[in-house]
Design an enzyme around this catalytic site. Structure first.
Site, mmCIF file in Angstrom:
data_model
loop_
_atom_site.group_PDB
_atom_site.id
_atom_site.type_symbol
_atom_site.label_atom_id
_atom_site.label_comp_id
_atom_site.label_asym_id
_atom_site.label_seq_id
_atom_site.Cartn_x
_atom_site.Cartn_y
_atom_site.Cartn_z
ATOM 1 N N GLY A 23 0.034 -1.528 -0.189
ATOM 2 C CA GLY A 23 -0.416 -0.246 0.057
ATOM 3 C C GLY A 23 0.412 1.892 -0.165
ATOM 4 C CB CYS A 40 3.288 0.148 -7.099
ATOM 5 S SG CYS A 40 3.140 -1.715 -7.713
ATOM 6 C CB THR A 62 4.843 5.747 1.589
ATOM 7 O OG1 THR A 62 5.887 5.613 0.616
ATOM 8 C CG2 THR A 62 6.026 6.448 2.699
ATOM 9 C CD GLU A 74 6.789 -5.861 -1.536
ATOM 10 O OE1 GLU A 74 7.411 -4.783 -2.851
ATOM 11 O OE2 GLU A 74 7.711 -6.246 -1.573
ATOM 12 C CB VAL A 104 -1.336 2.560 5.074
ATOM 13 C CG1 VAL A 104 -1.656 1.801 5.923
ATOM 14 C CG2 VAL A 104 -2.364 3.839 5.010
ATOM 15 N N GLY A 105 2.123 2.467 4.910
ATOM 16 C CA GLY A 105 3.214 1.575 6.443
ATOM 17 C C GLY A 105 3.790 1.868 6.905
HETATM 18 P P1 NAD Z 1 -3.030 2.606 0.989
HETATM 19 O O1 NAD Z 1 -2.449 2.940 1.575
HETATM 20 O O2 NAD Z 1 -4.185 3.467 1.481
HETATM 21 O O3 NAD Z 1 -4.046 1.169 1.886
HETATM 22 C C1 NAD Z 1 -3.725 0.094 1.982
HETATM 23 C C2 NAD Z 1 -4.305 -1.424 3.075
HETATM 24 O O4 NAD Z 1 -4.297 -0.436 4.261
HETATM 25 C C3 NAD Z 1 -5.761 -0.863 2.535
HETATM 26 O O5 NAD Z 1 -6.340 -2.432 3.060
HETATM 27 C C4 NAD Z 1 -6.062 -0.687 4.250
HETATM 28 O O6 NAD Z 1 -7.759 -1.077 4.280
HETATM 29 C C5 NAD Z 1 -5.008 0.056 4.853
HETATM 30 N N1 NAD Z 1 -5.443 0.837 5.641
HETATM 31 C C6 NAD Z 1 -5.792 2.815 4.643
HETATM 32 N N2 NAD Z 1 -5.114 3.423 5.527
HETATM 33 C C7 NAD Z 1 -4.682 2.606 6.799
HETATM 34 C C8 NAD Z 1 -4.915 2.806 8.190
HETATM 35 N N3 NAD Z 1 -5.499 4.575 8.107
HETATM 36 N N4 NAD Z 1 -4.566 2.296 9.377
HETATM 37 C C9 NAD Z 1 -5.095 0.603 8.859
HETATM 38 N N5 NAD Z 1 -4.392 0.418 7.687
HETATM 39 C C10 NAD Z 1 -5.340 1.287 6.495
HETATM 40 O O7 NAD Z 1 -3.411 1.991 -0.313
HETATM 41 P P2 NAD Z 1 -4.167 2.263 -1.017
HETATM 42 O O8 NAD Z 1 -4.815 3.290 -1.610
HETATM 43 O O9 NAD Z 1 -4.835 0.499 -1.462
HETATM 44 O O10 NAD Z 1 -2.630 1.363 -2.447
HETATM 45 C C11 NAD Z 1 -2.394 2.400 -3.394
HETATM 46 C C12 NAD Z 1 -0.584 2.730 -2.903
HETATM 47 O O11 NAD Z 1 -0.378 1.358 -2.829
HETATM 48 C C13 NAD Z 1 0.118 3.046 -3.839
HETATM 49 O O12 NAD Z 1 0.611 4.220 -2.880
HETATM 50 C C14 NAD Z 1 1.092 2.555 -4.475
HETATM 51 O O13 NAD Z 1 2.159 2.519 -5.090
HETATM 52 C C15 NAD Z 1 0.997 0.952 -3.512
HETATM 53 N N6 NAD Z 1 1.013 0.122 -3.757
HETATM 54 C C16 NAD Z 1 2.308 -0.489 -4.319
HETATM 55 C C17 NAD Z 1 2.505 -1.431 -4.159
HETATM 56 C C18 NAD Z 1 3.749 -2.771 -4.406
HETATM 57 O O14 NAD Z 1 3.809 -3.835 -4.532
HETATM 58 N N7 NAD Z 1 4.967 -1.757 -3.725
HETATM 59 C C19 NAD Z 1 1.083 -2.553 -5.581
HETATM 60 C C20 NAD Z 1 0.042 -1.381 -5.415
HETATM 61 C C21 NAD Z 1 0.107 -0.899 -4.570
#
Ligand code: NAD
Length: 473
Positions: free
Chosen positions: A203, A259, A205, A225, A207-208
């Site tokens: 997801g 991503c 950075t 990731e 939320v990471g």
């Molecule tokens: P996101 O970080 O918003 O959400 C990912 C997950 O985190 C979801 O399941 C969501 O339920 C959870 N989440 C969201 N906010 C949260 C919080 N405050 N606390 C706990 N959990 C929470 O990401 P997204 O919008 O779903 O995806 C887009 C991002 O993901 C982009 O930055 C993209 O580059 C990245 N991405 C990375 C890869 C990779 O393989 N490196 C692949 C796809 C997407």
């Protein structure tokens, strides 16, 4: 769809089962030793292959409902990727699980030393919405190949795909070892409060950081990731026609919601005009050729529109946004301000900034002045330029003269570096991520020498210093 709706946790198998009981059930399965057996692992991998192959129509329809994703692309990027990842693991699993022997130094002789991979236990996989099948099930391949019990958390922003996977996973995989937990941020937060043996999160950075902070409380190891701005460098000696076609394809794939999409282009100024014209033509062509993939929701569409508000550059394709269908036509932005949000944030949509640089050297400096990206692309006809860019920049992965496809090589690790992520998966690296490498030394009990215990006889001390080649004082 309400972007911020609270969702009750729902687990596959039984809707009423709460998180504590899911964890208890899966932990009991893991402790029984069932998941560690190689035949069990192979059955799960085959189950995963059956899941994607036998349910192609339903899964593709769900992805269409969530993302308006063209069927062929859904098959290519999600179903085929998962199938091939599982096939690769099936083919190599017997060799991956083999112990590796190690030479035993004199001080530990006689003995036999080896390392053996072992499953971690109960692991959590959290996926985003952009490739909602691939990014949930490809990490699962590594987790199952390594013999773990797994909780899967699909993205609430792709609800149809989440629902279909929650239904299909227990039909094809051991339901006492793999559970899908559906829900929103509140559910993810609840999951993150628990101790896991590993968390793989894909997801943003932002939320990471939330994930890593929560994991730190239990010292749970994480694979992150994440995202970022992946640069694309085009040298003056590149094949401009092919480069433009490939960059346009990679940017427009999934409407830029990839991503590893090229975030922006740095082109040598000698060919900047020519490349920009070709990029505009190619993007106009792909735009007109087929129905676009939708932007995932209204707030992401609004975010993309707001990136176009204040960039200070020149827009080279007409803005075309359909709020109802949530689609956005591609836009090329020539020479945006470097401090604009467009050049500061990950775009994650069909907007392509193009900046000219005097030389490839300047492009390398530009990349090195910014956070380390998930991917980097270089288009050039010169092996020297290729080597220069690859050696002097740091990125999770790279592709020369194309984009995105590096991710499709199942034996290569996939992951970021610095703010674009830590750790990796795909192929053997997925197996390693979800395994603990245990070091073992076995010593015989026969011939146990008293001289090996204190008080160590002087002769033994001398002999040991001699055989270990310790210089005498
Ligand atoms: P996101 O970080 O918003 O959400 C990912 C997950 O985190 C979801 O399941 C969501 O339920 C959870 N989440 C969201 N906010 C949260 C919080 N405050 N606390 C706990 N959990 C929470 O990401 P997204 O919008 O779903 O995806 C887009 C991002 O993901 C982009 O930055 C993209 O580059 C990245 N991405 C990375 C890869 C990779 O393989 N490196 C692949 C796809 C997407």
């Amino acid at each position: 769809m309400n972007d911020t709706a609270r969702t009750e946790p729902r687990a596959s198998g039984s809707e009423s089962e709460d998180l504590a009981s899911i964890r208890e059930r899966l932990t009991a399965t893991f402790r029984s030793g069932r998941t560690a057996g190689v035949p069990w692992r192979k059955r799960q991998l085959q189950g995963l292959i059956d899941l994607v192959q036998q349910n192609e129509e339903r899964i593709v329809a769900a992805m269409d409902a969530d993302l308006g994703k063209p069927a062929f692309e859904a098959w290519l990027t999600d179903l085929l990727t998962v199938r091939d990842e599982a096939l690769h693991a099936l083919k190599h699993l017997d060799s991956w699980v083999k112990p590796t022997s190690h030479p035993v130094p004199t001080v530990a002789q006689p003995g036999k030393a080896w390392t053996q991979p072992q499953p971690l236990g109960l692991v959590l996989v959290i996926a985003p919405w952009n490739y909602p099948v691939q990014l949930l099930l490809a990490p699962l391949v590594g987790a199952l190949a390594a013999g773990n019990a797994v909780v899967l958390k699909p993205s609430e922003l792709a609800p149809a795909t989440s629902a279909v996977l929650a239904e299909l996973v227990p039909q094809h995989l051991d339901p006492d070892a793999v559970a899908v937990v559906e829900g929103g941020v509140d559910v993810t937060t609840e999951l993150l409060a628990e101790p896991w043996d590993h968390i793989l999160f894909t997801g943003s950075t932002r939320v990471g950081q939330v994930v890593m902070e929560a994991a730190a409380k239990h010292l749970t190891p994480v694979t992150l990731e994440l995202g970022g701005k992946s640069p694309t460098i085009v040298a003056a000696d590149a094949d401009l026609a092919v480069s433009a076609r490939r960059i346009a394809w990679a940017k427009w794939l999934n409407a830029g919601q990839t991503c590893v999409a090229p975030d922006y282009v740095l082109v040598e100024e000698a060919v900047a005009e020519d490349l920009t014209r070709r990029l505009v033509e190619e993007l106009a062509t792909v735009r007109d050729r087929a129905e676009p993939t939708s932007i995932i929701n209204g707030s992401h569409l609004g975010r993309l529109e707001s990136l176009l508000e204040d960039h200070g550059g020149e827009e080279l394709l007409p803005r075309k946004v359909d709020a109802e269908a949530r689609t956005m036509a591609p836009v090329v932005v020539r020479e945006p301000d470097l401090d604009s949000r467009l050049m500061q944030e990950e775009i994650f949509g069909p907007i392509l900034p193009v900046l000219s640089v005097a030389t490839v050297e300047d492009a390398i400096d530009f990349v090195n002045d910014r956070p380390r990206p998930l991917a980097l692309y270089v288009f050039t006809g010169s092996r020297d330029t290729e080597r220069e860019v690859l050696e002097r920049t740091t990125a999770g992965s790279a592709c020369v003269n194309h984009a995105v496809y590096q991710v499709a090589v199942p034996s290569m690790p996939f992951g970021g570096v610095g703010p674009s992520g830590m750790g990796s998966y795909h192929g053997k690296s997925g197996f390693d991520t979800f395994s603990h490498t245990k070091s073992v030394l076995r010593r015989p009990t026969r011939g146990d020498l008293k001289a090996a215990y204190p008080p160590y006889p002087g002769l033994v001390q001398k002999v040991l210093r001699f055989v270990t080649r310790w210089p005498s004082s």
